[in-house]
Design a protein around this motif. Structure first.
Motif, mmCIF file in Angstrom:
data_model
loop_
_atom_site.group_PDB
_atom_site.id
_atom_site.type_symbol
_atom_site.label_atom_id
_atom_site.label_comp_id
_atom_site.label_asym_id
_atom_site.label_seq_id
_atom_site.Cartn_x
_atom_site.Cartn_y
_atom_site.Cartn_z
ATOM 1 N N UNK A 137 29.829 32.697 38.234
ATOM 2 C CA UNK A 137 30.476 33.097 36.997
ATOM 3 C C UNK A 137 31.273 32.713 36.999
ATOM 4 N N UNK A 138 32.362 32.788 35.558
ATOM 5 C CA UNK A 138 33.516 32.773 34.904
ATOM 6 C C UNK A 138 34.225 33.978 34.405
ATOM 7 N N UNK A 139 34.881 34.772 34.439
ATOM 8 C CA UNK A 139 35.266 35.676 33.985
ATOM 9 C C UNK A 139 36.754 35.877 32.866
ATOM 10 N N UNK A 140 36.401 35.891 31.845
ATOM 11 C CA UNK A 140 38.058 35.157 30.702
ATOM 12 C C UNK A 140 38.752 36.242 30.250
ATOM 13 N N UNK A 141 40.173 36.367 30.263
ATOM 14 C CA UNK A 141 40.696 38.224 29.730
ATOM 15 C C UNK A 141 41.177 37.783 28.748
ATOM 16 N N UNK A 142 42.179 38.011 27.977
ATOM 17 C CA UNK A 142 43.241 38.524 27.208
ATOM 18 C C UNK A 142 43.818 39.405 27.131
ATOM 19 N N UNK A 143 45.790 39.973 28.001
ATOM 20 C CA UNK A 143 46.008 40.944 28.755
ATOM 21 C C UNK A 143 47.403 40.920 28.287
ATOM 22 N N UNK A 144 48.247 42.223 28.159
ATOM 23 C CA UNK A 144 49.657 41.896 28.225
ATOM 24 C C UNK A 144 50.128 41.191 29.368
ATOM 25 N N UNK A 145 51.249 40.364 30.118
ATOM 26 C CA UNK A 145 51.496 40.059 29.921
ATOM 27 C C UNK A 145 52.285 40.946 31.208
ATOM 28 N N UNK A 146 52.467 42.445 30.980
ATOM 29 C CA UNK A 146 53.487 43.024 31.806
ATOM 30 C C UNK A 146 51.936 43.623 32.907
ATOM 31 N N UNK A 147 50.374 43.409 32.279
ATOM 32 C CA UNK A 147 49.577 44.299 32.888
ATOM 33 C C UNK A 147 48.729 42.999 34.068
ATOM 34 N N UNK A 148 49.809 41.242 34.448
ATOM 35 C CA UNK A 148 48.959 40.503 34.594
ATOM 36 C C UNK A 148 48.697 40.657 35.870
ATOM 37 N N UNK A 149 49.596 41.032 36.891
ATOM 38 C CA UNK A 149 49.989 41.422 38.966
ATOM 39 C C UNK A 149 48.619 42.040 39.288
ATOM 40 N N UNK A 150 48.561 43.741 37.672
ATOM 41 C CA UNK A 150 47.183 45.093 38.058
ATOM 42 C C UNK A 150 45.724 43.993 37.860
ATOM 43 N N UNK A 151 45.973 42.799 37.077
ATOM 44 C CA UNK A 151 44.191 42.700 37.409
ATOM 45 C C UNK A 151 44.228 42.006 37.863
ATOM 46 N N UNK A 152 45.409 41.031 38.415
ATOM 47 C CA UNK A 152 45.227 40.065 39.438
ATOM 48 C C UNK A 152 44.615 41.232 40.597
ATOM 49 N N UNK A 153 45.296 42.022 41.050
ATOM 50 C CA UNK A 153 45.306 42.910 42.013
ATOM 51 C C UNK A 153 43.769 43.392 42.266
ATOM 52 N N UNK A 154 42.874 43.953 41.183
ATOM 53 C CA UNK A 154 41.608 44.603 40.592
ATOM 54 C C UNK A 154 40.913 43.425 40.968
ATOM 55 N N UNK A 155 41.270 42.457 40.236
ATOM 56 C CA UNK A 155 40.028 41.208 40.663
ATOM 57 C C UNK A 155 39.933 40.454 42.193
ATOM 58 N N UNK A 156 40.789 40.971 42.482
ATOM 59 C CA UNK A 156 40.716 40.268 44.024
ATOM 60 C C UNK A 156 39.801 40.965 44.838
ATOM 61 N N UNK A 157 39.927 42.452 44.852
ATOM 62 C CA UNK A 157 39.117 43.591 45.421
ATOM 63 C C UNK A 157 38.027 43.612 45.295
#
Length: 219
Positions: A137-157
């Protein structure tokens, strides 16, 4: 609730190349993301969940009045309620989440719930994705740029890596405002690109027009 640029961008940009059979729209609002994916793909089941009662009713009406009503389903539930009740897996999960974390609130409770991330913390969102996404599957999301690193870290978990990232600027002179991210379990090299919406007020760039023209009556 009016339709925002974030939702239109995400609905137009998200890849449907894997020919998703089942799609989940988390926090659907008016249902615009689900409707755009229905227009762009042959997905047979597109489920949308929305916690706000008024937005849910609007979403359900929009689904009923669309050409794809037989493929669209809207549920009035919180994200965690939905996760507990559903055993299905989805080929595509798409989300334009409430993410305004500034320290102000309005007198409109419904609008606050829609806009503020205390209604859907990123941690809850990733928990849901971990339980609901298919292996391919694919997960697609739009977020504020300042939150990018946080969502990438959570996804990696949960084993998800960003395959595509789009950075969005309002015009050539402004800072990056939004990040659109597409995740999967496939560890391919991340493709990063940039989109500028306008060169001047209501003077849209060719890139923006080409991406979104199929969804505007006048563009």
């Amino acid at each position: 609730m009016k339709i925002g640029t974030d939702g239109v961008l995400l609905g137009a940009w998200t890849s449907v190349e894997n020919n998703p059979f089942s799609v989940l729209d988390i926090g659907s609002g008016t249902g615009v993301l689900s409707l755009m994916i229905a227009q762009r793909s042959n997905a047979q089941t597109i489920e949308a969940i929305e916690i706000d009662a008024d937005a849910f009713e609007q979403c359900a009406d929009n689904f009923e009045n669309s050409p794809w009503a037989d493929r669209l389903y809207c549920f009035h539930a919180s994200l965690l309620e939905y996760v507990e009740a559903v055993t299905d897996k989805f080929d595509l999960i798409i989300c334009n989440p409430p993410f305004y974390s500034e320290d102000y609130k309005t007198d409109n409770t419904a609008r606050d719930v829609a806009r503020f991330n205390d209604a859907m913390p990123f941690e809850h969102l990733m928990y849901a994705v971990a339980n609901l996404i298919a292996d391919n599957g694919i997960f697609s999301i739009v977020i504020p740029f300042k939150e990018e690193s946080k969502i990438i870290e959570l996804a990696a978990m949960i084993g998800l890596v960003p395959n595509r990232i789009l950075h969005v600027r309002g015009n050539p002179d402004t800072e990056i405002k939004r990040s659109l991210l597409e995740f999967s379990f496939d560890e391919t090299k991340t493709q990063t690109s940039e989109l500028i919406i306008e060169t001047a007020r209501h003077q849209y760039t060719e890139d923006y027009i080409n991406l979104t023209k199929d969804f505007y009556l006048k563009m």
